[in-house]
Design a protein around this motif. Structure first.
Motif, PDB file in Angstrom:
ATOM      1  N   LEU A  17       0.839  -1.203   0.000  1.00  0.00           N
ATOM      2  CA  LEU A  17       0.000   0.000   0.000  1.00  0.00           C
ATOM      3  C   LEU A  17       0.875   1.254   0.000  1.00  0.00           C
ATOM      4  O   LEU A  17       1.967   1.248   0.576  1.00  0.00           O
ATOM      5  CB  LEU A  17      -0.890   0.022   1.243  1.00  0.00           C
ATOM      6  CG  LEU A  17      -1.965  -1.041   1.333  1.00  0.00           C
ATOM      7  CD1 LEU A  17      -2.611  -1.002   2.715  1.00  0.00           C
ATOM      8  CD2 LEU A  17      -3.012  -0.855   0.250  1.00  0.00           C
ATOM      9  N   PRO A  18       0.386   2.311  -0.611  1.00  0.00           N
ATOM     10  CA  PRO A  18       1.127   3.577  -0.528  1.00  0.00           C
ATOM     11  C   PRO A  18       1.259   4.016   0.937  1.00  0.00           C
ATOM     12  O   PRO A  18       0.346   3.831   1.749  1.00  0.00           O
ATOM     13  CB  PRO A  18       0.248   4.567  -1.299  1.00  0.00           C
ATOM     14  CG  PRO A  18      -0.611   3.710  -2.174  1.00  0.00           C
ATOM     15  CD  PRO A  18      -0.796   2.412  -1.450  1.00  0.00           C
ATOM     16  N   GLU A  19       2.398   4.549   1.262  1.00  0.00           N
ATOM     17  CA  GLU A  19       2.716   4.951   2.648  1.00  0.00           C
ATOM     18  C   GLU A  19       1.631   5.822   3.277  1.00  0.00           C
ATOM     19  O   GLU A  19       1.285   5.646   4.440  1.00  0.00           O
ATOM     20  CB  GLU A  19       4.048   5.712   2.646  1.00  0.00           C
ATOM     21  CG  GLU A  19       4.580   6.009   4.016  1.00  0.00           C
ATOM     22  CD  GLU A  19       5.578   4.973   4.484  1.00  0.00           C
ATOM     23  OE1 GLU A  19       5.742   4.870   5.703  1.00  0.00           O
ATOM     24  OE2 GLU A  19       6.171   4.286   3.650  1.00  0.00           O
ATOM     25  N   GLU A  20       1.070   6.728   2.492  1.00  0.00           N
ATOM     26  CA  GLU A  20       0.114   7.684   3.060  1.00  0.00           C
ATOM     27  C   GLU A  20      -1.246   7.074   3.414  1.00  0.00           C
ATOM     28  O   GLU A  20      -2.045   7.705   4.109  1.00  0.00           O
ATOM     29  CB  GLU A  20      -0.073   8.891   2.128  1.00  0.00           C
ATOM     30  CG  GLU A  20      -0.581   8.565   0.741  1.00  0.00           C
ATOM     31  CD  GLU A  20       0.520   8.205  -0.248  1.00  0.00           C
ATOM     32  OE1 GLU A  20       0.193   7.997  -1.420  1.00  0.00           O
ATOM     33  OE2 GLU A  20       1.694   8.121   0.143  1.00  0.00           O
ATOM     34  N   VAL A  21      -1.552   5.855   2.960  1.00  0.00           N
ATOM     35  CA  VAL A  21      -2.851   5.234   3.278  1.00  0.00           C
ATOM     36  C   VAL A  21      -2.718   3.976   4.134  1.00  0.00           C
ATOM     37  O   VAL A  21      -3.722   3.390   4.504  1.00  0.00           O
ATOM     38  CB  VAL A  21      -3.654   4.904   1.998  1.00  0.00           C
ATOM     39  CG1 VAL A  21      -3.964   6.165   1.212  1.00  0.00           C
ATOM     40  CG2 VAL A  21      -2.950   3.869   1.154  1.00  0.00           C
ATOM     41  N   ARG A  22      -1.509   3.586   4.451  1.00  0.00           N
ATOM     42  CA  ARG A  22      -1.313   2.345   5.219  1.00  0.00           C
ATOM     43  C   ARG A  22      -2.074   2.353   6.539  1.00  0.00           C
ATOM     44  O   ARG A  22      -2.728   1.372   6.891  1.00  0.00           O
ATOM     45  CB  ARG A  22       0.172   2.112   5.489  1.00  0.00           C
ATOM     46  CG  ARG A  22       0.922   1.660   4.279  1.00  0.00           C
ATOM     47  CD  ARG A  22       2.369   1.424   4.615  1.00  0.00           C
ATOM     48  NE  ARG A  22       3.092   1.003   3.419  1.00  0.00           N
ATOM     49  CZ  ARG A  22       4.385   0.790   3.384  1.00  0.00           C
ATOM     50  NH1 ARG A  22       5.108   0.940   4.479  1.00  0.00           N
ATOM     51  NH2 ARG A  22       4.960   0.411   2.271  1.00  0.00           N
ATOM     52  N   HIS A  23      -1.987   3.458   7.274  1.00  0.00           N
ATOM     53  CA  HIS A  23      -2.650   3.520   8.576  1.00  0.00           C
ATOM     54  C   HIS A  23      -4.162   3.350   8.446  1.00  0.00           C
ATOM     55  O   HIS A  23      -4.816   2.813   9.316  1.00  0.00           O
ATOM     56  CB  HIS A  23      -2.316   4.841   9.280  1.00  0.00           C
ATOM     57  CG  HIS A  23      -2.879   6.034   8.589  1.00  0.00           C
ATOM     58  ND1 HIS A  23      -2.307   6.584   7.465  1.00  0.00           N
ATOM     59  CD2 HIS A  23      -3.998   6.767   8.857  1.00  0.00           C
ATOM     60  CE1 HIS A  23      -3.042   7.617   7.075  1.00  0.00           C
ATOM     61  NE2 HIS A  23      -4.055   7.752   7.886  1.00  0.00           N
ATOM     62  N   ARG A  24      -4.713   3.806   7.322  1.00  0.00           N
ATOM     63  CA  ARG A  24      -6.154   3.746   7.105  1.00  0.00           C
ATOM     64  C   ARG A  24      -6.634   2.304   6.941  1.00  0.00           C
ATOM     65  O   ARG A  24      -7.750   1.962   7.334  1.00  0.00           O
ATOM     66  CB  ARG A  24      -6.507   4.554   5.851  1.00  0.00           C
ATOM     67  CG  ARG A  24      -7.989   4.721   5.645  1.00  0.00           C
ATOM     68  CD  ARG A  24      -8.330   5.503   4.396  1.00  0.00           C
ATOM     69  NE  ARG A  24      -7.448   6.648   4.178  1.00  0.00           N
ATOM     70  CZ  ARG A  24      -7.274   7.238   3.001  1.00  0.00           C
ATOM     71  NH1 ARG A  24      -7.900   6.795   1.927  1.00  0.00           N
ATOM     72  NH2 ARG A  24      -6.457   8.264   2.879  1.00  0.00           N
ATOM     73  N   TYR A  25      -5.816   1.453   6.335  1.00  0.00           N
ATOM     74  CA  TYR A  25      -6.238   0.098   6.013  1.00  0.00           C
ATOM     75  C   TYR A  25      -5.653  -0.971   6.926  1.00  0.00           C
ATOM     76  O   TYR A  25      -5.993  -2.151   6.796  1.00  0.00           O
ATOM     77  CB  TYR A  25      -5.903  -0.219   4.555  1.00  0.00           C
ATOM     78  CG  TYR A  25      -6.698   0.633   3.602  1.00  0.00           C
ATOM     79  CD1 TYR A  25      -8.045   0.386   3.387  1.00  0.00           C
ATOM     80  CD2 TYR A  25      -6.113   1.717   2.964  1.00  0.00           C
ATOM     81  CE1 TYR A  25      -8.795   1.184   2.542  1.00  0.00           C
ATOM     82  CE2 TYR A  25      -6.851   2.516   2.108  1.00  0.00           C
ATOM     83  CZ  TYR A  25      -8.189   2.244   1.905  1.00  0.00           C
ATOM     84  OH  TYR A  25      -8.927   3.035   1.071  1.00  0.00           O
ATOM     85  N   LEU A  26      -4.798  -0.596   7.865  1.00  0.00           N
ATOM     86  CA  LEU A  26      -4.166  -1.576   8.744  1.00  0.00           C
ATOM     87  C   LEU A  26      -5.199  -2.395   9.514  1.00  0.00           C
ATOM     88  O   LEU A  26      -5.088  -3.623   9.598  1.00  0.00           O
ATOM     89  CB  LEU A  26      -3.192  -0.895   9.712  1.00  0.00           C
ATOM     90  CG  LEU A  26      -2.481  -1.832  10.682  1.00  0.00           C
ATOM     91  CD1 LEU A  26      -1.680  -2.889   9.935  1.00  0.00           C
ATOM     92  CD2 LEU A  26      -1.572  -1.033  11.606  1.00  0.00           C
ATOM     93  N   ALA A  27      -6.197  -1.760  10.055  1.00  0.00           N
ATOM     94  CA  ALA A  27      -7.211  -2.487  10.831  1.00  0.00           C
ATOM     95  C   ALA A  27      -7.944  -3.503   9.958  1.00  0.00           C
ATOM     96  O   ALA A  27      -8.264  -4.611  10.414  1.00  0.00           O
ATOM     97  CB  ALA A  27      -8.201  -1.510  11.453  1.00  0.00           C
ATOM     98  N   HIS A  28      -8.197  -3.145   8.708  1.00  0.00           N
ATOM     99  CA  HIS A  28      -8.870  -4.074   7.789  1.00  0.00           C
ATOM    100  C   HIS A  28      -7.984  -5.287   7.497  1.00  0.00           C
ATOM    101  O   HIS A  28      -8.467  -6.418   7.449  1.00  0.00           O
ATOM    102  CB  HIS A  28      -9.233  -3.378   6.480  1.00  0.00           C
ATOM    103  CG  HIS A  28     -10.222  -2.274   6.647  1.00  0.00           C
ATOM    104  ND1 HIS A  28     -11.556  -2.496   6.907  1.00  0.00           N
ATOM    105  CD2 HIS A  28     -10.063  -0.938   6.600  1.00  0.00           C
ATOM    106  CE1 HIS A  28     -12.179  -1.343   7.012  1.00  0.00           C
ATOM    107  NE2 HIS A  28     -11.300  -0.369   6.836  1.00  0.00           N
TER     108      HIS A  28
END
Length: 67
Positions: A17-28
């Motif tokens: 994943l692109p670095e800037e969105v990793r935190h957004r999708y980690l829980a998923h």
């Protein structure tokens, strides 16, 4: 990446994943990994239970019918 993803597949998915969105999708990704591991464990347990039941119903030394 926090050390929450344990399987190489999900770790690679996170890194892809692109670095800037990793935190957004980690829980998923963590949730998907937990589901996968749970399903794997359930299949393994069912397989062991089936083998144990087969051993109980068909003890060794007693030939099985070919039909």
């Amino acid at each position: 990446m926090r050390d929450t993803l344990t399987t190489p597949f999900w770790q690679d998915a996170y890194r892809s994943l692109p670095e800037e969105v990793r935190h957004r999708y980690l829980a998923h990704l963590e949730s998907a990994e937990r589901w996968e591991l749970g399903i794997d464990a359930t299949i393994e347990a069912a397989s062991r239970a089936k083998a144990a039941l087969a051993r109980l119903l068909h003890p060794p030394g007693k030939p099985r019918s070919a039909h």
